[in-house]
Design an enzyme around this catalytic site. Sequence first.
Site, mmCIF file in Angstrom:
data_model
loop_
_atom_site.group_PDB
_atom_site.id
_atom_site.type_symbol
_atom_site.label_atom_id
_atom_site.label_comp_id
_atom_site.label_asym_id
_atom_site.label_seq_id
_atom_site.Cartn_x
_atom_site.Cartn_y
_atom_site.Cartn_z
ATOM 1 N N GLU A 156 42.937 45.060 39.914
ATOM 2 C CA GLU A 156 44.352 45.226 39.556
ATOM 3 C C GLU A 156 44.838 46.674 39.639
ATOM 4 O O GLU A 156 45.402 47.204 38.672
ATOM 5 C CB GLU A 156 44.601 44.633 38.162
ATOM 6 C CG GLU A 156 44.232 43.169 38.114
ATOM 7 C CD GLU A 156 44.393 42.524 36.745
ATOM 8 O OE1 GLU A 156 44.775 43.219 35.787
ATOM 9 O OE2 GLU A 156 44.123 41.304 36.642
ATOM 10 N N ASN A 197 40.565 43.460 43.974
ATOM 11 C CA ASN A 197 41.072 42.181 43.451
ATOM 12 C C ASN A 197 42.392 42.433 42.726
ATOM 13 O O ASN A 197 42.507 43.411 41.986
ATOM 14 C CB ASN A 197 40.006 41.655 42.466
ATOM 15 C CG ASN A 197 40.212 40.226 42.021
ATOM 16 O OD1 ASN A 197 40.453 39.351 42.860
ATOM 17 N ND2 ASN A 197 40.112 39.966 40.726
ATOM 18 N N HIS A 233 46.959 33.442 40.059
ATOM 19 C CA HIS A 233 47.482 32.934 38.780
ATOM 20 C C HIS A 233 48.924 32.480 39.022
ATOM 21 O O HIS A 233 49.856 33.285 38.994
ATOM 22 C CB HIS A 233 47.418 34.022 37.698
ATOM 23 C CG HIS A 233 46.024 34.380 37.310
ATOM 24 N ND1 HIS A 233 45.158 33.466 36.724
ATOM 25 C CD2 HIS A 233 45.326 35.530 37.437
ATOM 26 C CE1 HIS A 233 43.995 34.050 36.497
ATOM 27 N NE2 HIS A 233 44.056 35.290 36.921
ATOM 28 N N GLU A 262 40.790 33.569 41.130
ATOM 29 C CA GLU A 262 41.084 33.212 39.730
ATOM 30 C C GLU A 262 42.178 32.151 39.676
ATOM 31 O O GLU A 262 43.148 32.273 38.921
ATOM 32 C CB GLU A 262 41.540 34.455 38.943
ATOM 33 C CG GLU A 262 40.588 35.632 39.010
ATOM 34 C CD GLU A 262 41.004 36.840 38.155
ATOM 35 O OE1 GLU A 262 40.399 37.893 38.289
ATOM 36 O OE2 GLU A 262 41.950 36.694 37.368
ATOM 37 N N ASP A 264 44.692 29.293 38.961
ATOM 38 C CA ASP A 264 45.198 28.314 37.984
ATOM 39 C C ASP A 264 46.704 28.185 38.194
ATOM 40 O O ASP A 264 47.333 29.062 38.786
ATOM 41 C CB ASP A 264 44.846 28.674 36.530
ATOM 42 C CG ASP A 264 45.103 30.112 36.150
ATOM 43 O OD1 ASP A 264 46.086 30.703 36.655
ATOM 44 O OD2 ASP A 264 44.332 30.661 35.335
HETATM 45 O O1 9MR Z 1 40.231 35.083 31.062
HETATM 46 C C1 9MR Z 1 40.247 36.361 30.484
HETATM 47 C C2 9MR Z 1 40.667 36.246 29.028
HETATM 48 O O2 9MR Z 1 39.721 35.526 28.292
HETATM 49 C C3 9MR Z 1 40.839 37.619 28.457
HETATM 50 O O3 9MR Z 1 41.378 37.499 27.144
HETATM 51 C C4 9MR Z 1 41.769 38.429 29.326
HETATM 52 C C5 9MR Z 1 41.932 39.805 28.745
HETATM 53 O O4 9MR Z 1 42.381 40.749 29.641
HETATM 54 O O5 9MR Z 1 41.259 38.507 30.640
HETATM 55 C C6 9MR Z 1 41.215 37.248 31.237
HETATM 56 O O6 9MR Z 1 40.841 37.349 32.585
HETATM 57 C C7 9MR Z 1 41.701 38.118 33.438
HETATM 58 C C8 9MR Z 1 40.843 38.678 34.543
HETATM 59 O O7 9MR Z 1 39.789 39.433 34.006
HETATM 60 C C9 9MR Z 1 41.639 39.521 35.506
HETATM 61 N N1 9MR Z 1 42.757 38.821 36.024
HETATM 62 C C10 9MR Z 1 43.608 38.171 35.026
HETATM 63 C C11 9MR Z 1 42.782 37.271 34.115
HETATM 64 C C12 9MR Z 1 43.688 36.563 33.141
HETATM 65 O O8 9MR Z 1 44.310 37.460 32.277
#
Ligand code: 9MR
Length: 555
Positions: A156, A197, A233, A262, A264
């Site tokens: 990111e 990513n 996402h 990722e 969804d």
């Molecule tokens: O799924 C992850 C969630 O459990 C955490 O609370 C969150 C905190 O930043 O991160 C989520 O995963 C993220 C991923 O690492 C990067 N892309 C976005 C995902 C969803 O927020």
Amino acid sequence: MLLRKVLTAASCLAIGVLSTVVTAGPAQASGPLQSHAAARGKFVGTAVDTNELNDAPYLAAVDSEFGQLTPANAMKWDAIEPSQNSFSFGRADQIMALAQNNGQSVRGHTLVWHSQTPGWVQNLDATAMRAAMRNHISTVMDKYEGDIYAWDVVNEPLNEDGSLRNSFWLQRLGESYIADAFRAARAADPTAKLYINDYNTDGLGAKSDGMYRLVSGLLEDGVPIDGVGFQGHLAVQYGFPNQMQQNLQRFADLGLDVAITELDVRMQLPSDSSKIATQNTYYRNAVNACLGVTRCVGVTFWGYSDKYSWIPSAFPGEGSAHLADENMQRKQAYTTVHDTLAGGSSGDTTPPTAPGTPGASGVTATTASLTWSASTDTGGSGLAGYNVYREQGTTDSLLAQPSGNSTTLTGLTPGTQYQVYVRARDGAGNLSTPSATATFTTEQGSGGGACRVAYSATDWGGGGGFTAGVTVTNTGTAAVNGWTLSFAFTGGQRLTPPGWSATWSQSGAVVTATNLTWNASIPVNGSVSVGFNGTYSGSNPAPGNFTLNGSACTA
Ligand code: 9MR
């Protein structure tokens, strides 16, 4: 069981022209997601977290449906290095053990990110922060070297307008933090695929344009990067990304792997049949975007069921984003993804007839044309196309997926023998038995006409072992793209595999080293350095007859 093993970390590392390894047989129409994905040359995976590890029914579904896992949180900086130089791998190890038990490959997530990174990192001055970043990368990657197929090295890094995110990394280190992170990652584990990513880069637009500029610049600067991850996402209320397949394709055309990392599709609750229909469409379109791009290696869902969803806490009032509901019942989204991977139909279990033996023509240093007689399909779903494989023992690689009975292979390694075969694919994902194998050898590469080598060896003393390094410099007038270095031992020495920074082998006195993906090109006046361990007895004279792509080098 066989299907689940096809994308283990080890097999993913046996990379052909493309990086997807497929040994799948015909997929049963009712089979799990991973069997259909494998028949299409892709993996399908899910994020998992340590709080899910006591839920046996959940784990059973994760085991049977998916061939790949990504730790949702267990490998983030705050989990692994909460205070400086104090590493705790417990949670990450739990996910690794699960994947190893299940025969699943692992994407490591993530090394350098602005989020979930402890305050102690953010408070360092520039010199200390850069050192901490390198130390974190090398410690974590060393620990899992050989077990993790790909890493999200930088996560990111972009703003919505495509400019670089003004994170503490950028503020303190400048944009060189990105190249630096990738170089440290390559040095730590030369076999892992290194990804950048991000989210909201799935379709054509300002943010993905920014990613395209960033990645192109990194490649021009020789920064070791192998792939781009598109998080995916999505939300029903925001529309489907603009031309997702074309967007993935433009990154693949840079010579990179791409992956949906990722996926969804959330919605505003309560759900209704219209939102569900839109969600199904988005899932189908996203999976098809990956299926339509040969270099798209796979799709990872960010969780399998709504039971452990990250969505409700991140987006209050939204949810129902995943393939199974809170009671672990498959939703329409599951069937949509399943049937999309299976080719749109579930009734056809009859594979097409085997294709004819491919004939090779127009073979150059890096390309070859193949033609074969067509298959027929009587199962109802119709002939969908062909998978062209390189025969490499147990881990054959997928070279191309043409829709008709011919293809031109590109990106081949010069001076290399290829054994290839073809399988036909129908609309339900059934694969035919393989055609007979055809063999051809690519021409010696151009641009290898002028080279210089520097060889040095250090004897270990006593036991007859030594370590050698070879630096090859391109002294010609054209860049070398793909190379084979060869030389002959003059004192009966033996190479001790595997060597490093190349794929090494020895036949008689002759040793050959072929490039890895990351060091395939040698610009004019540029060099690559490779090395190996070996054994000798008596004296250890320097080898001779050095050639690069078949042309003699000065030593
Ligand atoms: O799924 C992850 C969630 O459990 C955490 O609370 C969150 C905190 O930043 O991160 C989520 O995963 C993220 C991923 O690492 C990067 N892309 C976005 C995902 C969803 O927020």
